[in-house]
Motif scaffolding. Sequence first.
Motif, PDB file in Angstrom:
ATOM      1  N   VAL A  34      -7.090   2.282   8.798  1.00 35.90           N
ATOM      2  CA  VAL A  34      -7.272   3.522   8.538  1.00 35.90           C
ATOM      3  C   VAL A  34      -5.891   4.479   8.938  1.00 35.90           C
ATOM      4  CG1 VAL A  34      -8.289   5.405   9.650  1.00 35.90           C
ATOM      5  CG2 VAL A  34      -9.626   3.719   9.085  1.00 35.90           C
ATOM      6  N   THR A  35      -5.061   5.182   8.195  1.00 38.17           N
ATOM      7  CA  THR A  35      -3.815   5.777   8.371  1.00 38.17           C
ATOM      8  C   THR A  35      -3.510   6.914   7.980  1.00 38.17           C
ATOM      9  OG1 THR A  35      -2.778   5.305   6.277  1.00 38.17           O
ATOM     10  CG2 THR A  35      -3.162   3.229   7.232  1.00 38.17           C
ATOM     11  N   SER A  36      -2.772   7.213   9.537  1.00 33.51           N
ATOM     12  CA  SER A  36      -2.438   8.615   8.357  1.00 33.51           C
ATOM     13  C   SER A  36      -1.155   9.180   8.172  1.00 33.51           C
ATOM     14  CB  SER A  36      -1.077   9.622   9.986  1.00 33.51           C
ATOM     15  OG  SER A  36       0.662   8.485   9.813  1.00 33.51           O
ATOM     16  N   GLY A  37      -0.500   9.936   7.503  1.00 33.78           N
ATOM     17  CA  GLY A  37       1.215  10.221   6.463  1.00 33.78           C
ATOM     18  C   GLY A  37       0.177  10.923   5.128  1.00 33.78           C
ATOM     19  N   ALA A  38      -0.585  11.536   4.809  1.00 33.70           N
ATOM     20  CA  ALA A  38      -1.034  12.084   4.235  1.00 33.70           C
ATOM     21  C   ALA A  38      -1.675  13.475   4.899  1.00 33.70           C
ATOM     22  CB  ALA A  38      -2.115  11.274   2.862  1.00 33.70           C
ATOM     23  N   ASP A  39      -2.525  13.456   3.628  1.00 36.74           N
ATOM     24  CA  ASP A  39      -3.415  15.645   3.989  1.00 36.74           C
ATOM     25  C   ASP A  39      -4.878  14.984   4.107  1.00 36.74           C
ATOM     26  OD1 ASP A  39      -4.203  15.491   1.575  1.00 36.74           O
ATOM     27  OD2 ASP A  39      -3.797  17.689   1.254  1.00 36.74           O
ATOM     28  N   SER A  40      -4.998  14.073   4.552  1.00 35.45           N
ATOM     29  CA  SER A  40      -6.219  13.317   4.048  1.00 35.45           C
ATOM     30  C   SER A  40      -5.779  12.390   5.265  1.00 35.45           C
ATOM     31  CB  SER A  40      -7.063  13.108   2.458  1.00 35.45           C
ATOM     32  OG  SER A  40      -6.374  12.397   2.538  1.00 35.45           O
ATOM     33  N   MET A  56       1.144  -0.965  -0.399  1.00 34.74           N
ATOM     34  CA  MET A  56       0.043   0.019  -0.238  1.00 34.74           C
ATOM     35  C   MET A  56       0.636   0.750   0.186  1.00 34.74           C
ATOM     36  SD  MET A  56      -2.162  -1.881   2.728  1.00 34.74           S
ATOM     37  CE  MET A  56      -1.751  -3.079   3.539  1.00 34.74           C
ATOM     38  N   SER A  57       0.975   1.809  -1.044  1.00 32.50           N
ATOM     39  CA  SER A  57       1.846   2.937  -1.659  1.00 32.50           C
ATOM     40  C   SER A  57       0.884   4.388  -1.561  1.00 32.50           C
ATOM     41  CB  SER A  57       2.575   2.635  -2.434  1.00 32.50           C
ATOM     42  OG  SER A  57       2.633   2.373  -3.669  1.00 32.50           O
ATOM     43  N   GLY A  58       1.752   5.384  -2.119  1.00 37.39           N
ATOM     44  CA  GLY A  58       1.366   6.819  -2.946  1.00 37.39           C
ATOM     45  C   GLY A  58       1.220   8.008  -1.766  1.00 37.39           C
ATOM     46  N   TYR A  59       1.918   7.400  -0.541  1.00 31.10           N
ATOM     47  CA  TYR A  59       1.966   8.394   0.477  1.00 31.10           C
ATOM     48  C   TYR A  59       2.868   9.754   0.372  1.00 31.10           C
ATOM     49  CZ  TYR A  59      -1.471   5.366   3.213  1.00 31.10           C
ATOM     50  OH  TYR A  59      -2.424   4.359   4.283  1.00 31.10           O
ATOM     51  N   PRO A  60       2.411  11.121   0.885  1.00 31.04           N
ATOM     52  CA  PRO A  60       3.337  11.611   0.652  1.00 31.04           C
ATOM     53  C   PRO A  60       4.882  12.487   2.361  1.00 31.04           C
ATOM     54  CG  PRO A  60       1.626  13.130   1.152  1.00 31.04           C
ATOM     55  CD  PRO A  60       1.583  11.008   0.941  1.00 31.04           C
ATOM     56  N   ALA A  61       4.466  11.205   2.686  1.00 28.79           N
ATOM     57  CA  ALA A  61       4.843  11.334   4.200  1.00 28.79           C
ATOM     58  C   ALA A  61       4.923   9.884   5.000  1.00 28.79           C
ATOM     59  CB  ALA A  61       4.664  12.668   5.630  1.00 28.79           C
ATOM     60  N   LYS A  62       6.304   9.528   5.647  1.00 29.82           N
ATOM     61  CA  LYS A  62       5.632   8.644   6.320  1.00 29.82           C
ATOM     62  C   LYS A  62       4.644   7.928   7.216  1.00 29.82           C
ATOM     63  CE  LYS A  62      10.399   8.288   6.890  1.00 29.82           C
ATOM     64  NZ  LYS A  62      11.156   9.340   6.728  1.00 29.82           N
ATOM     65  N   VAL A  63       3.975   6.985   7.218  1.00 25.50           N
ATOM     66  CA  VAL A  63       2.813   6.421   8.193  1.00 25.50           C
ATOM     67  C   VAL A  63       3.022   6.143   9.483  1.00 25.50           C
ATOM     68  CG1 VAL A  63       0.468   4.939   8.133  1.00 25.50           C
ATOM     69  CG2 VAL A  63       1.873   5.446   6.245  1.00 25.50           C
ATOM     70  N   VAL A 122      -1.768  19.864   4.996  1.00 27.31           N
ATOM     71  CA  VAL A 122      -1.255  19.707   6.446  1.00 27.31           C
ATOM     72  C   VAL A 122      -1.252  18.261   6.527  1.00 27.31           C
ATOM     73  CG1 VAL A 122      -1.705  19.493   8.785  1.00 27.31           C
ATOM     74  CG2 VAL A 122      -2.538  22.195   7.017  1.00 27.31           C
ATOM     75  N   ILE A 123      -0.346  17.686   7.064  1.00 26.86           N
ATOM     76  CA  ILE A 123      -0.098  15.968   7.338  1.00 26.86           C
ATOM     77  C   ILE A 123      -1.165  15.028   8.466  1.00 26.86           C
ATOM     78  CG2 ILE A 123       1.778  14.098   7.372  1.00 26.86           C
ATOM     79  CD1 ILE A 123       1.405  14.983   4.781  1.00 26.86           C
ATOM     80  N   CYS A 124      -1.608  14.302   8.808  1.00 22.27           N
ATOM     81  CA  CYS A 124      -2.160  13.702   8.881  1.00 22.27           C
ATOM     82  C   CYS A 124      -1.250  12.670   9.659  1.00 22.27           C
ATOM     83  CB  CYS A 124      -3.388  12.930   9.076  1.00 22.27           C
ATOM     84  SG  CYS A 124      -3.883  12.239   9.974  1.00 22.27           S
ATOM     85  N   ARG A 125      -1.287  13.337  11.113  1.00 26.12           N
ATOM     86  CA  ARG A 125       0.170  12.453  11.859  1.00 26.12           C
ATOM     87  C   ARG A 125      -0.706  11.199  12.878  1.00 26.12           C
ATOM     88  NH1 ARG A 125       5.060  14.810  14.325  1.00 26.12           N
ATOM     89  NH2 ARG A 125       4.634  15.570  12.570  1.00 26.12           N
ATOM     90  N   ARG A 126      -1.740  11.442  13.329  1.00 30.38           N
ATOM     91  CA  ARG A 126      -2.010  10.236  14.319  1.00 30.38           C
ATOM     92  C   ARG A 126      -4.210  10.033  13.857  1.00 30.38           C
ATOM     93  NH1 ARG A 126       2.068   9.314  15.039  1.00 30.38           N
ATOM     94  NH2 ARG A 126       3.730   9.299  17.043  1.00 30.38           N
ATOM     95  N   VAL A 127      -3.799   8.082  13.668  1.00 27.78           N
ATOM     96  CA  VAL A 127      -5.180   8.153  13.903  1.00 27.78           C
ATOM     97  C   VAL A 127      -6.003   7.178  15.483  1.00 27.78           C
ATOM     98  CG1 VAL A 127      -5.887   8.713  11.501  1.00 27.78           C
ATOM     99  CG2 VAL A 127      -5.153   6.293  12.135  1.00 27.78           C
TER     100      VAL A 127
END
Length: 358
Positions: free
Chosen positions: A254-260, A234-241, A285-290
């Motif tokens: 459900v994952t962090s690592g993107a601005d959605s 599962m790839s395509g993230y702009p930042a680390k999950v 703005v990157i999502c950091r925690r879910v």
Amino acid sequence: MTGMQTESGAPAGLLERRGATRTLDGHVIGCVASRDSNQFAFATAEGDVVLAAREDFANAAAWQVQTVHDGAILCLAPDAAPSGFLTGGDDSTLRRIGADGAVTDLVRGRRWIEHVTTWIDAKGTPKSGVIAFASGKQVELRDAAGTTTLKVLEHPSTVSGLTFDAKGKRVATSHYNGASMWFVQAKIDNPRRLDWKGSHTGIIIHPGGDALVTSMQENELHGWRLADGHNMRMSGYPAKVQSMAFSRTGKWLVTSGADSVVMWPFFGGGPMGKAPVELAGMPGVICRRVACHPVHEIVAAGFVDGTILLEDAAAQKVLPVRDAGGGAISALAFSPDGTGLAFGTEDGAIGIVDLAAR
């Protein structure tokens, strides 16, 4: 990645209307609720722990603050009991914190304890509980009391993530070049190795035991279908999950690592060959925690600017919880009964939102 946005004219955040906050010295490394949902604990990189009892959720001045470790706290988990918590630190100790704030040593003077997790059956039977903690390449399993070592599990490299499956039958770890699964009650330890080259940084098991997923040092996830070991990427993230959670039913990862908020489908043959669903975010703005609500199909998402949103995927509704400010969200957790949501930030802000029906 982009997602739907909150509507203009949204009401004041839930934190303002139904919450309480406090500011600590130091980065908040984690927050969790006790298994009986009667208490939240927050841990900091300065060695402090804050305990907030249910009757004090709205009164931050009553939250109990104490120094538990001589150095940074590296991990925090609910105890293998209805109440209390466990913490591990770079002072090479594993400590138990009772609901009353009493602190006792379970392990002292070995190596940094970087990960701790626990399991207990749904009835909360004390004797059913198991504690697992990681130091370097070793994972040690202990009974619920924390005094008897059940076994020590050796790994090929440093353990970077640690979790039990939902039934407590298996414990799984992430490490360099893959993951390992062990049977907790096995008389002879013969781990199942799940190989994939690279640095794996965290781990989660599907609630139904169907799949195991790790986060990677690269901006992607890797998974294995446990029935046959089939690889899932599962790839395509702009930042680390840095954070991932399965929804209550296990349908979504459900994952962090993107601005959605990125949700991978774990049904109908997914996630392979299926695109993820993206929930509301903050542009750029990157999502950091879910965190996933334990009762309803609702997701909490914390962003690098300090914003927190509650999102109902089915109804496509977004409820602001906290506005930007006070540092990136570094910890986020629901209580097991779903009536409380706690958070912490890199700048030391902590808070609890009361979600109980009124």
